[in-house]
Structures are given as structure tokens and as C-alpha cells.
Design a protein around this motif. Structure first.
Motif, PDB file in Angstrom:
ATOM      1  N   GLU A   1       0.950  -0.843   0.016  1.00  0.00           N
ATOM      2  CA  GLU A   1       0.208   0.137  -0.001  1.00  0.00           C
ATOM      3  C   GLU A   1       0.948   1.464   0.036  1.00  0.00           C
ATOM      4  OE1 GLU A   1      -2.609   2.728  -0.214  1.00  0.00           O
ATOM      5  OE2 GLU A   1      -3.384   0.460  -0.602  1.00  0.00           O
ATOM      6  N   ALA A   2       1.587   1.028   0.403  1.00  0.00           N
ATOM      7  CA  ALA A   2       2.754   2.299   1.354  1.00  0.00           C
ATOM      8  C   ALA A   2       3.599   2.626  -0.672  1.00  0.00           C
ATOM      9  CB  ALA A   2       3.822   2.357   1.719  1.00  0.00           C
ATOM     10  N   ALA A   3       3.280   1.454  -1.108  1.00  0.00           N
ATOM     11  CA  ALA A   3       4.754   2.129  -3.044  1.00  0.00           C
ATOM     12  C   ALA A   3       3.568   2.563  -3.625  1.00  0.00           C
ATOM     13  CB  ALA A   3       4.738   0.110  -3.244  1.00  0.00           C
ATOM     14  N   ARG A   4       1.646   1.569  -3.721  1.00  0.00           N
ATOM     15  CA  ARG A   4       0.800   2.159  -4.547  1.00  0.00           C
ATOM     16  C   ARG A   4       1.019   3.839  -3.674  1.00  0.00           C
ATOM     17  NH1 ARG A   4      -1.456  -2.965  -3.642  1.00  0.00           N
ATOM     18  NH2 ARG A   4      -2.410  -2.040  -1.796  1.00  0.00           N
ATOM     19  N   SER A   5       0.964   4.582  -2.844  1.00  0.00           N
ATOM     20  CA  SER A   5       0.331   5.370  -2.115  1.00  0.00           C
ATOM     21  C   SER A   5       1.935   6.475  -2.666  1.00  0.00           C
ATOM     22  CB  SER A   5       0.009   5.950  -0.408  1.00  0.00           C
ATOM     23  OG  SER A   5      -0.636   5.162  -0.329  1.00  0.00           O
ATOM     24  N   ALA A   6       3.301   5.496  -3.151  1.00  0.00           N
ATOM     25  CA  ALA A   6       4.219   6.631  -2.664  1.00  0.00           C
ATOM     26  C   ALA A   6       3.912   6.769  -5.066  1.00  0.00           C
ATOM     27  CB  ALA A   6       5.342   5.897  -2.444  1.00  0.00           C
ATOM     28  N   GLY A   7       3.671   6.034  -5.910  1.00  0.00           N
ATOM     29  CA  GLY A   7       3.470   6.393  -6.598  1.00  0.00           C
ATOM     30  C   GLY A   7       4.716   5.554  -7.765  1.00  0.00           C
ATOM     31  N   ILE A   8       5.018   4.415  -7.052  1.00  0.00           N
ATOM     32  CA  ILE A   8       5.773   3.557  -7.586  1.00  0.00           C
ATOM     33  C   ILE A   8       6.536   2.158  -7.187  1.00  0.00           C
ATOM     34  CG2 ILE A   8       7.794   5.351  -5.803  1.00  0.00           C
ATOM     35  CD1 ILE A   8       8.847   3.332  -4.185  1.00  0.00           C
ATOM     36  N   ALA A   9       4.568   1.719  -7.621  1.00  0.00           N
ATOM     37  CA  ALA A   9       4.263   0.165  -7.418  1.00  0.00           C
ATOM     38  C   ALA A   9       4.530   0.026  -8.642  1.00  0.00           C
ATOM     39  CB  ALA A   9       2.421   0.121  -6.955  1.00  0.00           C
ATOM     40  N   ALA A  10       4.295   0.453 -10.180  1.00  0.00           N
ATOM     41  CA  ALA A  10       5.121   0.088 -11.160  1.00  0.00           C
ATOM     42  C   ALA A  10       6.343  -0.508 -11.695  1.00  0.00           C
ATOM     43  CB  ALA A  10       4.503   1.100 -12.276  1.00  0.00           C
ATOM     44  N   HIS A  11       7.773   0.039  -9.731  1.00  0.00           N
ATOM     45  CA  HIS A  11       8.642  -0.427 -10.021  1.00  0.00           C
ATOM     46  C   HIS A  11       9.556  -1.375  -9.355  1.00  0.00           C
ATOM     47  CE1 HIS A  11       9.258   2.876 -13.248  1.00  0.00           C
ATOM     48  NE2 HIS A  11       8.695   4.010 -12.572  1.00  0.00           N
ATOM     49  N   VAL A  12       8.370  -1.549  -8.246  1.00  0.00           N
ATOM     50  CA  VAL A  12       8.421  -2.726  -7.331  1.00  0.00           C
ATOM     51  C   VAL A  12       8.342  -3.987  -7.202  1.00  0.00           C
ATOM     52  CG1 VAL A  12       8.416  -2.430  -5.124  1.00  0.00           C
ATOM     53  CG2 VAL A  12       8.646  -0.249  -5.780  1.00  0.00           C
ATOM     54  N   THR A  13       9.179  -5.452  -7.019  1.00  0.00           N
ATOM     55  CA  THR A  13       8.797  -6.246  -6.951  1.00  0.00           C
ATOM     56  C   THR A  13       8.431  -7.274  -5.479  1.00  0.00           C
ATOM     57  OG1 THR A  13       9.125  -6.435  -9.327  1.00  0.00           O
ATOM     58  CG2 THR A  13       8.564  -8.563  -8.000  1.00  0.00           C
ATOM     59  N   PHE A  14       7.563  -7.242  -5.448  1.00  0.00           N
ATOM     60  CA  PHE A  14       7.310  -8.193  -3.889  1.00  0.00           C
ATOM     61  C   PHE A  14       8.020 -10.097  -4.366  1.00  0.00           C
ATOM     62  CE2 PHE A  14       5.437  -4.599  -2.771  1.00  0.00           C
ATOM     63  CZ  PHE A  14       6.149  -4.457  -1.187  1.00  0.00           C
ATOM     64  N   VAL A  15       9.276  -9.858  -4.277  1.00  0.00           N
ATOM     65  CA  VAL A  15       9.549 -11.416  -4.800  1.00  0.00           C
ATOM     66  C   VAL A  15       8.758 -12.537  -3.594  1.00  0.00           C
ATOM     67  CG1 VAL A  15      11.322 -13.116  -5.391  1.00  0.00           C
ATOM     68  CG2 VAL A  15      11.823 -10.507  -5.963  1.00  0.00           C
ATOM     69  N   GLY A  16       9.201 -12.452  -2.565  1.00  0.00           N
ATOM     70  CA  GLY A  16       8.740 -13.510  -1.403  1.00  0.00           C
ATOM     71  C   GLY A  16       9.800 -14.082  -1.233  1.00  0.00           C
ATOM     72  N   ARG A  17       9.321 -15.469  -0.387  1.00  0.00           N
ATOM     73  CA  ARG A  17      10.827 -16.102  -0.239  1.00  0.00           C
ATOM     74  C   ARG A  17      11.546 -16.718  -1.661  1.00  0.00           C
ATOM     75  NH1 ARG A  17       9.449 -20.756   4.437  1.00  0.00           N
ATOM     76  NH2 ARG A  17       9.270 -18.444   6.092  1.00  0.00           N
ATOM     77  N   LEU A  18      13.277 -16.964  -0.889  1.00  0.00           N
ATOM     78  CA  LEU A  18      13.676 -17.428  -2.428  1.00  0.00           C
ATOM     79  C   LEU A  18      14.260 -18.968  -1.322  1.00  0.00           C
ATOM     80  CD1 LEU A  18      14.566 -14.760  -4.064  1.00  0.00           C
ATOM     81  CD2 LEU A  18      12.847 -16.527  -4.893  1.00  0.00           C
TER      82      LEU A  18
END
Length: 431
Positions: free
Chosen positions: A299-316
Motif C-alpha cells: 500500500e505504501a508503494a502504491r501511495s508513493a506512486g512507485i508500485a510499477a517499479h517494485v516487485t515483492f519477490v517473496g521467499r527464495l
């Protein structure tokens, strides 16, 4: 001189035929109980001590499925110098998480007391030359040792690790952690040597634990360089690039850690939002990890307007993570408080420049202008400025990456740190 050992040694031996015998008091070990820093520390420590000829018994809780640990899981078992002794940790209801704050307050005191009883009985029988504890596992043995002159003849080394119970900014956790802080302080004051895992944090032990300064020994936490490099797989690199769509991305930032507030990822989101008009159009930030803060961070990434550049990869898994390190350009670790930071070392061995908070043991690893930038923890403006400066100095990133590797290989590689641990044992056995 301690009666059980001569002062001279060869490859970890107390004499030409007798190895040093260590009781390693822990609760968890990698990979049996997870992938955290203390789990990895214990697993690598006993393995590299065995390679130096040190023998011992590793005391830990049972494996989750009850199987007997194998040499494949703990290589120290392969040559017969080490064995594993398990004892029950979880005494709480199935409805209560055993490692939650309440669960730990019930389980840890009983576990460390039972652990102390087992170790003390073995020491009285002459089975060990050194007792070495990890984290809160010092407390029970310390209480028994304080009342037994025979036990005090055998050196006792204690490693408190990151001591997050002393560093949390959350007042609720601060109150809940009060019993653990008392256990830490008591157990480590009773040790002959308490280990600081970084030179820059050695003053924390007198400050937080009231350990006498002369009792503090600096022995770094480490990574196994050969193991880390061997985990990189070309096929995995290619698969990750395709899966994450990295071919068209530049530059690629990477952060790794539990998705919890103390890791400071919300600070990094705010810093990146300040730079969105200055960053190249195809920039990416990959966030590896899982945790309760994921929804809030998304939600913070969406509010900051950068969600398109952010990938939550999860556990590796380990191979995936180390292969991914090879595909990124810059690693950013915005943690608010930290122990030694093995994540930082892992990134460094893959020749990555680092931007990280100047907290915990990180200032012993990251040096502004040499292999990256240090910033004050929680400072959005400073983090934003460091990223901007790093981008302006992009031609230096290969040089910074080589310096990262040099730092790890000369100071934070397990063969070096295991030798320092053996030297510490000998200094105590020969005093």
C-alpha cells in the motif's frame, strides 16, 4: 594452565592426539530449524571447528519431524568429531506459538535450565574442555556454574548475537522483552568471555549486559564464501531474469529481509518516492522476504506512486537468492536496528556496492566511498541522498564491488573466524 590441556596446539588440538572438546549450547541450527542468522552461525561454526580438529557436542532442540540429524545437514557430524544432543524446547499449548513473546517467556527459561543441567553434568564428568553458548542459552548453565567451583575451572564462552531485545523501538516489545534482557545480562556476565560479533559493537556488551570490558572478545559473525559462490546457478539466473522481467530493467536495486517494521523498508519506499523523477525510466526495486508488513508495504508503494517499479519477490531458497544477487546492480539495506547483518555480507561477496544503515555491525562492513554508503537509520532524506550519490558514481560500482569482496575474504570468511574462535579457546585454556 587449565589441568585438562597443554598450552601449545596444532590445528585446534590440545595436544598431538587430543582435540579440544566443546559443549556448544544452542537452540537451533541451520538447516534443521530455519534459515535465520543464528541458525546459520551455529551450523557453520561447528562445521568449521570440526575442520580445524575441534570436537564436541551440539545441544539443540529436536528436528521438527523428529528425525536424527545427518552429516548432509550438519557436515561436522561426518568425521565423527561432533555429535548432536537434542532436548525438548516447546512446553506450551499448541494454540500458543512457541516462539511468540509469551511462548518464549515460558519455553526459554525451562529450556535453558534443562540445557544447563545436561551440560553441567557432562562437564563434571570431564567430557568437555570449553563450554560455548549461543544467545539466551547461556543463562541456565551460568546459574549452575556460579554455584559450582568445579564448573568454573572449565572456560565458558558466551555469544549474545544481535540482542534485538535491547534495540527495539517499540515500547510494547520493550516491556515484553524485559525477562529476556535480564536473562541475557545474567548469563553473559557469568561467562569468562562474551563475544562481540563486530568491533564496532563491542561497547554494546558493557552497555547493555554490564559485561566487564576485559571480558569482551571480538569474533566476527561470518559467511562461508565457497558455499555462497557455489550456490549460484546459471540456469537459475536465467529463470529469475525471465520470471521477474529483469531484461529491460536498469538499474536494479535489491533488498532482502523479513517484511517487518524494524527492517526499514517503509523508509526506503519514502526515499525512492523522492527520487522517482530523477531515476531512469526502467528502474526496479526487488524486495525478497516475507512477513506481516507485506500488505502495508504494498500500500505504501502504491501511495508513493512507485508500485510499477517494485516487485515483492517473496521467499527464495539459498540457491535462488545467491543467483539473484548476480543479477542486480545495487543492494540497499535500510534496517532500523541490526545485529551483525549476514545479508550485507552475502551481498558483498557477490561484488555488489551497498547502501546500508550505519547501525549494529554494519559499519565494520560498509564504508562510504569505498564500497557504498552508510546512512543514519530511519533518515529518509539521507537515504535518498545516498541513492542519488550512488547513481552519480555508477562508474565506481565495479570498484566498490571488488572492495566488498576483499573485505569479506579478509575478515568475514568462516575459515578465518573459526581460527579466531579456536585461538580464543586456547587463550582461555592456557591462561
Amino acid at each position: 594452565m587449565w589441568p585438562c590441556v597443554k598450552a601449545w596446539y596444532h590445528r585446534g588440538m590440545t595436544s598431538a592426539t587430543q582435540p579440544i572438546r566443546v559443549a556448544m549450547l544452542a537452540r537451533v541450527v541451520y538447516p534443521l530449524h530455519g534459515f535465520g542468522g543464528i541458525e546459520r552461525h551455529v551450523g557453520h561454526l561447528v562445521t568449521h571447528l570440526a575442520r580445524l580438529g575441534v570436537a564436541g557436542t551440539l545441544y539443540v532442540q529436536p528436528t521438527p519431524d523428529g528425525h536424527t540429524p545427518t552429516p548432509h545437514e550438519i557436515p561436522a557430524l561426518a568425521d565423527g568429531l561432533w555429535q548432536v544432543h537434542t532436548l525438548r524446547y516447546d512446553y506450551t499449548s499448541p494454540l500458543l506459538p512457541p516462539n511468540g513473546i509469551i511462548g518464549r517467556q515460558i519455553n526459554y527459561p525451562w529450556y535453558t535450565w534443562q540445557l544447563g543441567l545436561r551440560a553441567a553434568a557432562a562437564v563434571r564428568q570431564g567430557m568437555f574442555d570449553v563450554v560455548h553458548s549461543q544467545g539466551l542459552c547461556a543463562t541456565g548453565y551460568a546459574a549452575i556454574r556460579q554455584r559450582d567451583p568445579l564448573l568454573r575451572r572449565v572456560p565458558f564462552v558466551a555469544n549474545p548475537h544481535g540482542m534485538e531485545e535491547f534495540r527495539t523501538p517499540d515500547w510494547r516489545k520493550w516491556l515484553a522483552y524485559a525477562p529476556f534482557r535480564a536473562m541475557y545480562a545474567y548469563g553473559h556476565r557469568a561467562a569468562d568471555r562474551a563475544i562481540a560479533t563486530d568491533a564496532c559493537t563491542q561497547d554494546d556488551l558493557p552497555r547493555y549486559l554490564r559485561v566487564a570490558p576485559q571480558q569482551v572478545a571480538v569474533v566476527p559473525s561470518a559467511i562461508d564464501v565457497v558455499e555462497c559462490e557455489g550456490l549460484v546457478q546459471p540456469a537459475l539466473r536465467s529463470a529469475l531474469r525471465q520470471r521477474l522481467g529483469l531484461d529491460q530493467s536498469q538499474p536494479i536495486f535489491l533488498s532482502v529481509g523479513r517484511l517487518e517494521r524494524n527492517k526499514g523498508f517503509h523508509i526506503l519506499i519514502a526515499a525512492l518516492s523522492q527520487l522517482r523523477d530523477l531515476l531512469p525510466p526502467q528502474w526496479r526495486w526487488l524486495l525478497v522476504g516475507h512477513g506481516k508488513e507485506r500488505q502495508a508495504l504494498e500500500e505504501a508503494a502504491r501511495s508513493a506512486g512507485i508500485a510499477a517499479h517494485v516487485t515483492f519477490v517473496g521467499r527464495l531458497d539459498d540457491a535462488e537468492l545467491h543467483s539473484l544477487y548476480e543479477e542486480v546492480d545495487l543492494v540497499i539495506h535500510p534496517t532500523l536496528y541490526e545485529g551483525s547483518s549476514l545479508v550485507t555480507l552475502e551481498a558483498m561477496i557477490h561484488r555488489k556496492p551497498i547502501i546500508a544503515s550505519g547501525i549494529g555491525g554494519i559499519p565494520d562492513k560498509v564504508f562510504t566511498g569505498r564500497n557504498g554508503f552508510l546512512v543514519p537509520p530511519g533518515d529518509v532524506v539521507a537515504l535518498s541522498a545516498a541513492i542519488r550519490s550512488a547513481l552519480h558514481a555508477r562508474s565506481q560500482w565495479p570498484v566498490w564491488g571488488e572492495e566488498s569482496v576483499r573485505i569479506v575474504r579478509t575478515t568475514f570468511d568462516w575459515p578465518i573466524v573459526a581460527r579466531q574462535t579456536v585461538d580464543l579457546y586456547h587463550s582461555l585454556l592456557g591462561r
